[in-house]
Motif scaffolding. Structure first.
Motif, PDB file in Angstrom:
ATOM      1  N   SER A 132     -75.620 -79.244 -21.104  1.00 11.20           N
ATOM      2  CA  SER A 132     -75.993 -77.885 -20.143  1.00 11.20           C
ATOM      3  C   SER A 132     -74.748 -76.840 -20.940  1.00 11.20           C
ATOM      4  CB  SER A 132     -75.829 -78.093 -18.732  1.00 11.20           C
ATOM      5  OG  SER A 132     -76.061 -76.778 -18.286  1.00 11.20           O
ATOM      6  N   SER A 133     -73.673 -77.430 -20.887  1.00  9.19           N
ATOM      7  CA  SER A 133     -72.516 -76.353 -21.260  1.00  9.19           C
ATOM      8  C   SER A 133     -72.530 -75.964 -22.723  1.00  9.19           C
ATOM      9  CB  SER A 133     -71.332 -76.988 -21.047  1.00  9.19           C
ATOM     10  OG  SER A 133     -71.043 -78.205 -22.250  1.00  9.19           O
ATOM     11  N   LYS A 185     -78.174 -68.464 -14.590  1.00  7.65           N
ATOM     12  CA  LYS A 185     -79.337 -68.631 -13.850  1.00  7.65           C
ATOM     13  C   LYS A 185     -79.719 -70.130 -13.608  1.00  7.65           C
ATOM     14  CE  LYS A 185     -81.777 -64.545 -15.625  1.00  7.65           C
ATOM     15  NZ  LYS A 185     -82.999 -64.167 -16.440  1.00  7.65           N
ATOM     16  N   LYS A 186     -79.352 -71.080 -14.356  1.00  9.48           N
ATOM     17  CA  LYS A 186     -79.594 -72.592 -14.221  1.00  9.48           C
ATOM     18  C   LYS A 186     -78.731 -72.932 -12.797  1.00  9.48           C
ATOM     19  CE  LYS A 186     -79.482 -77.166 -16.393  1.00  9.48           C
ATOM     20  NZ  LYS A 186     -79.172 -77.823 -17.244  1.00  9.48           N
ATOM     21  N   LEU A 187     -77.639 -72.562 -13.158  1.00  9.53           N
ATOM     22  CA  LEU A 187     -76.521 -72.788 -12.044  1.00  9.53           C
ATOM     23  C   LEU A 187     -77.284 -72.429 -10.615  1.00  9.53           C
ATOM     24  CD1 LEU A 187     -73.701 -73.920 -11.109  1.00  9.53           C
ATOM     25  CD2 LEU A 187     -72.865 -71.478 -11.230  1.00  9.53           C
ATOM     26  N   LEU A 188     -77.807 -71.254 -10.640  1.00  7.72           N
ATOM     27  CA  LEU A 188     -78.156 -70.579  -9.522  1.00  7.72           C
ATOM     28  C   LEU A 188     -79.428 -71.142  -8.822  1.00  7.72           C
ATOM     29  CD1 LEU A 188     -78.279 -66.757 -10.106  1.00  7.72           C
ATOM     30  CD2 LEU A 188     -77.115 -68.100  -8.646  1.00  7.72           C
ATOM     31  N   LEU A 210     -73.251 -73.011  -4.487  1.00  8.80           N
ATOM     32  CA  LEU A 210     -71.713 -72.452  -4.872  1.00  8.80           C
ATOM     33  C   LEU A 210     -71.512 -71.326  -5.025  1.00  8.80           C
ATOM     34  CD1 LEU A 210     -71.745 -75.111  -8.186  1.00  8.80           C
ATOM     35  CD2 LEU A 210     -70.496 -75.220  -6.079  1.00  8.80           C
ATOM     36  N   ILE A 211     -72.387 -70.396  -5.282  1.00  6.98           N
ATOM     37  CA  ILE A 211     -72.141 -69.105  -5.385  1.00  6.98           C
ATOM     38  C   ILE A 211     -71.137 -68.479  -4.195  1.00  6.98           C
ATOM     39  CG2 ILE A 211     -73.043 -66.534  -5.790  1.00  6.98           C
ATOM     40  CD1 ILE A 211     -73.256 -68.629  -7.975  1.00  6.98           C
ATOM     41  N   LEU A 229     -75.350 -75.546 -24.320  1.00 11.08           N
ATOM     42  CA  LEU A 229     -76.960 -74.982 -24.838  1.00 11.08           C
ATOM     43  C   LEU A 229     -77.303 -73.706 -24.083  1.00 11.08           C
ATOM     44  CD1 LEU A 229     -79.229 -78.299 -24.383  1.00 11.08           C
ATOM     45  CD2 LEU A 229     -78.186 -77.187 -26.588  1.00 11.08           C
ATOM     46  N   GLY A 230     -77.805 -72.856 -24.683  1.00  6.73           N
ATOM     47  CA  GLY A 230     -78.124 -71.502 -23.895  1.00  6.73           C
ATOM     48  C   GLY A 230     -77.176 -70.398 -24.030  1.00  6.73           C
ATOM     49  N   THR A 231     -77.529 -69.153 -23.426  1.00  5.97           N
ATOM     50  CA  THR A 231     -76.550 -68.032 -23.457  1.00  5.97           C
ATOM     51  C   THR A 231     -76.050 -68.151 -21.971  1.00  5.97           C
ATOM     52  OG1 THR A 231     -78.233 -66.747 -22.354  1.00  5.97           O
ATOM     53  CG2 THR A 231     -78.271 -66.628 -24.802  1.00  5.97           C
ATOM     54  N   ALA A 232     -74.946 -67.434 -21.838  1.00  6.84           N
ATOM     55  CA  ALA A 232     -74.182 -67.387 -20.695  1.00  6.84           C
ATOM     56  C   ALA A 232     -75.140 -67.072 -19.255  1.00  6.84           C
ATOM     57  CB  ALA A 232     -73.083 -66.250 -20.579  1.00  6.84           C
ATOM     58  N   ILE A 233     -75.999 -65.989 -19.732  1.00  6.00           N
ATOM     59  CA  ILE A 233     -77.245 -65.836 -18.486  1.00  6.00           C
ATOM     60  C   ILE A 233     -77.905 -66.649 -18.397  1.00  6.00           C
ATOM     61  CG2 ILE A 233     -79.116 -64.021 -18.329  1.00  6.00           C
ATOM     62  CD1 ILE A 233     -77.869 -61.747 -19.708  1.00  6.00           C
TER      63      ILE A 233
END
Length: 186
Positions: A139-140, A150-153, A159-160, A142-146
């Motif tokens: 996961s770390s 979004k995946k974390l959300l 967590l937020i 792959l993909g952009t920071a956005i």
């Protein structure tokens, strides 16, 4: 979260084996800010989170780099100490006052040696931790920071509200300023 639930989430075992494990568990309450595991130290205990949240980090180029958050139901252990009896790579800090289930590594290993069901439970614990580590690594990368935010959300929205944004930014591999921009966009 009750310890019986945590046991069952790892691997279902008989009531007798579960009781053997529970007889070796001690419930401890520890304060926010405590480093419960320390890098470059052989860890002699394994913890399971009843209540609270923690983070694992390492130091890279003088900065703390957060790479894992644990919360209710998760285990806290240094896999390197658990498997190889060597010093851990990570430091694990309590981000809230925590209630933990604690077991001494020697007691746990003794149970594995005398009870096949518990040995299988321990194997599943290690396998589950390996899979989680693999998923975090992929996961770390792959993909952009956005996309990672979004995946974390989606996967871990609590967590937020429970973790400082600086730790979340570090976990995502971005600066806190970039995280603020991403949050403003979303």
């Amino acid at each position: 979260m009750k310890f019986e639930q945590i046991i069952d989430e790892v691997y279902i075992i008989s009531d007798n084996s579960k009781q053997l494990l529970m007889n070796n568990i001690k419930e401890v309450t520890l304060p926010k800010g405590l480093n419960i595991l320390n890098s470059d130290k052989i860890e002699r205990k394994v913890y399971f989170i009843k209540k609270g949240i923690v983070r694992a980090y390492t130091i890279f180029d003088g900065d703390e780099v957060t790479f894992w958050f644990g919360q209710e139901g998760n285990s806290i252990l240094s896999m390197r100490s658990y498997i190889e009896k060597k010093a851990s790579y990570e430091t694990i800090e309590l981000l809230e006052d925590c209630v933990l289930y604690e077991i001494k590594m020697n007691d746990l290993q003794g149970l594995y040696e005398t009870n096949l069901e518990l040995a299988n439970w321990g194997r599943k614990l290690a396998e589950n931790e390996l899979i989680k580590t693999e998923e975090r690594f992929i996961s770390s990368q792959l993909g952009t920071a956005i996309q990672r935010y979004k995946k974390l959300l989606i996967e871990n929205p609590s967590l937020i509200n429970r973790v400082q944004l600086g730790y979340i930014a570090s976990y995502l591999g971005i600066s806190q300023v970039t995280l603020s921009r991403i949050r403003a966009e979303i």
